[in-house]
Design a protein around this motif. Structure first.
Motif, PDB file in Angstrom:
ATOM      1  N   ARG A  23       0.822  -1.219   0.000  1.00  0.00           N
ATOM      2  CA  ARG A  23       0.000   0.000   0.000  1.00  0.00           C
ATOM      3  C   ARG A  23       0.852   1.265   0.000  1.00  0.00           C
ATOM      4  NH1 ARG A  23      -5.146  -2.085  -1.061  1.00  0.00           N
ATOM      5  NH2 ARG A  23      -6.519  -1.673   0.698  1.00  0.00           N
ATOM      6  N   TRP A  64      -1.913   1.553 -12.592  1.00  0.00           N
ATOM      7  CA  TRP A  64      -2.237   0.517 -11.603  1.00  0.00           C
ATOM      8  C   TRP A  64      -2.608  -0.790 -12.294  1.00  0.00           C
ATOM      9  CZ3 TRP A  64       0.178   3.180  -8.549  1.00  0.00           C
ATOM     10  CH2 TRP A  64      -0.187   4.439  -8.069  1.00  0.00           C
TER      11      TRP A  64
ATOM     12  N   LEU B  29      -5.246   7.528  -5.275  1.00  0.00           N
ATOM     13  CA  LEU B  29      -4.849   6.513  -4.292  1.00  0.00           C
ATOM     14  C   LEU B  29      -5.973   5.505  -4.059  1.00  0.00           C
ATOM     15  CD1 LEU B  29      -2.480   5.723  -2.576  1.00  0.00           C
ATOM     16  CD2 LEU B  29      -3.383   7.152  -0.738  1.00  0.00           C
ATOM     17  N   ASN B  31      -8.154   4.560  -6.232  1.00  0.00           N
ATOM     18  CA  ASN B  31      -8.111   3.654  -7.392  1.00  0.00           C
ATOM     19  C   ASN B  31      -6.986   2.639  -7.242  1.00  0.00           C
ATOM     20  OD1 ASN B  31     -10.253   4.870  -8.690  1.00  0.00           O
ATOM     21  ND2 ASN B  31      -9.000   6.152 -10.012  1.00  0.00           N
ATOM     22  N   ALA B  32      -5.850   3.098  -6.744  1.00  0.00           N
ATOM     23  CA  ALA B  32      -4.688   2.203  -6.589  1.00  0.00           C
ATOM     24  C   ALA B  32      -5.022   1.067  -5.623  1.00  0.00           C
ATOM     25  CB  ALA B  32      -3.493   2.993  -6.072  1.00  0.00           C
ATOM     26  N   TRP B  33      -5.581   1.421  -4.507  1.00  0.00           N
ATOM     27  CA  TRP B  33      -5.889   0.399  -3.502  1.00  0.00           C
ATOM     28  C   TRP B  33      -7.025  -0.516  -3.961  1.00  0.00           C
ATOM     29  CZ3 TRP B  33      -5.509   4.011   1.390  1.00  0.00           C
ATOM     30  CH2 TRP B  33      -4.160   4.281   1.642  1.00  0.00           C
ATOM     31  N   GLU B  35      -7.606  -1.375  -6.986  1.00  0.00           N
ATOM     32  CA  GLU B  35      -7.023  -2.281  -7.975  1.00  0.00           C
ATOM     33  C   GLU B  35      -6.209  -3.382  -7.281  1.00  0.00           C
ATOM     34  OE1 GLU B  35      -7.994  -2.132 -10.952  1.00  0.00           O
ATOM     35  OE2 GLU B  35      -6.666  -3.662 -11.807  1.00  0.00           O
ATOM     36  N   GLN B  36      -5.532  -3.028  -6.194  1.00  0.00           N
ATOM     37  CA  GLN B  36      -4.804  -4.043  -5.427  1.00  0.00           C
ATOM     38  C   GLN B  36      -5.778  -5.051  -4.823  1.00  0.00           C
ATOM     39  OE1 GLN B  36      -2.488  -1.479  -2.799  1.00  0.00           O
ATOM     40  NE2 GLN B  36      -0.590  -2.221  -3.712  1.00  0.00           N
ATOM     41  N   ASP B  37      -6.892  -4.574  -4.308  1.00  0.00           N
ATOM     42  CA  ASP B  37      -7.893  -5.471  -3.718  1.00  0.00           C
ATOM     43  C   ASP B  37      -8.457  -6.412  -4.780  1.00  0.00           C
ATOM     44  OD1 ASP B  37      -9.270  -2.933  -1.467  1.00  0.00           O
ATOM     45  OD2 ASP B  37      -7.517  -4.243  -1.299  1.00  0.00           O
TER      46      ASP B  37
END
Lengths: 195, 119
Positions: A23, A64, B29, B31-33, B35-37
């Motif tokens: 993160r 991303w 940010l 969107n970043a998280w 996408e990680q999820d």
């Protein structure tokens, strides 16, 4: 682990860490790359801040999504991001032209020909005049000049971003600077330049 | 405008990048998280490959598939082996039923006795 926006960890390494679920890497990349893309898109889109924010957000979203497939060392993360942002801006420019719309022009009306007494005010007016002149350049010249002289990319990097040869970049940059100088020459007195 | 004046002005612009609004950084940010999820949910172990990641051991079928050039090839080998065994053990009449054709019994060695006779 926290990564500084200006730290030693490369963009490549951060993106790999991001793809693994880190993160903090997402936070560092957001802080590093978003401002650069925002500034670039703002200048390409004639100062339209709202459109530029959309481009910046869209560019980062694509970053991303490509992260799991990113191959470190193949190209710089920022070069890739500038290329995506350039294409997104071009799409918006074409869409606006098809609709017959014009870009917002943030340049102030220089009705008062007296030189600004305050140095900071004079600096702001010069920067505004530069932004207005950039907006008047042909698209490709504007891209090349902004990438080279404001974003600080090398000619080979610009060639990758714009998908042209290095010689074409040099030609566009030179012509763009000459055009800028000509556009700003008419405002030299108002902007406080002597001689 | 002189070249030096324009260069100084461009350098000044380079040193004054627009500051992103906090709301923009928050959206980027988020969107970043998200996408990680999403990646984490797609990658969640539910199959044999999870065994490899978790224990380091390769399941037998995975090993065999690798040895024969992949699961489709392994399936082909198994099919051929089954067909060969079936042909070898089934009576011609049963083979007829399976193939829809006419199977004939042909004695390739009509005088095979000379091979089996002792002495």
């Amino acid at each position: 682990m926290a990564y500084d926006a200006d730290g030693d960890t490369s963009d490549d390494a951060l993106l790999v860490l991001y793809a693994r679920g880190d993160r903090q890497a997402a936070l560092a990349l957001t802080r590093r790359i978003t401002p650069r893309i925002l500034g670039y898109a703002t200048r390409l889109l004639g100062g339209d801040r709202a459109e530029a924010e959309d481009v910046a957000q869209d560019t980062m979203l694509r970053l991303w999504r490509i992260a799991p497939d990113w191959r470190p060392g193949e190209t710089k993360v920022t070069t890739w991001a500038y290329r995506v942002a350039t294409n997104l801006c071009i799409d918006r420019q074409r869409s606006r032209r098809r609709k017959g719309q014009i870009w917002l022009d943030d340049a102030p009306d220089i009705a008062d020909a007296a030189p600004a007494a305050d140095a900071r005010l004079q600096d702001d007016r010069r920067l505004s005049a530069l932004e207005a002149a950039l907006a008047d350049l042909p698209d490709r010249q504007r891209q090349a000049v902004v990438l080279r002289h404001i974003e600080g990319l090398s000619n080979p990097e610009i060639a990758v971003v714009m998908e042209i040869g290095v010689e074409a970049v040099e030609s566009l940059t030179a012509r763009g600077k000459r055009a800028l100088a000509a556009l700003l020459s008419g405002r030299r007195d108002a902007l406080g330049y002597e001689g | 405008m002189q070249d030096e004046e324009l260069d100084r002005l461009l350098a000044r612009a380079a040193a004054s990048p627009p500051t992103p609004a906090p709301a923009l950084l928050e959206r980027v940010l988020a969107n970043a998280w998200a996408e990680q999820d999403r990646l984490r949910s797609v990658d969640r172990p539910t199959d044999r490959s999870a065994t490899r990641r978790q224990t380091g051991r390769v399941p037998v079928l995975d090993w065999l598939a690798g040895a024969f050039g992949g699961p489709p090839m392994l399936a082909g080998v198994f099919s051929a082996a089954f067909a060969g065994a079936a042909i070898g053990y089934l009576e011609p009449g049963m083979l007829d039923m399976l193939t829809g054709g006419d199977a004939e019994l042909v004695d390739l060695f009509p005088e095979v006795d000379f091979l089996t006779t002792e002495g």
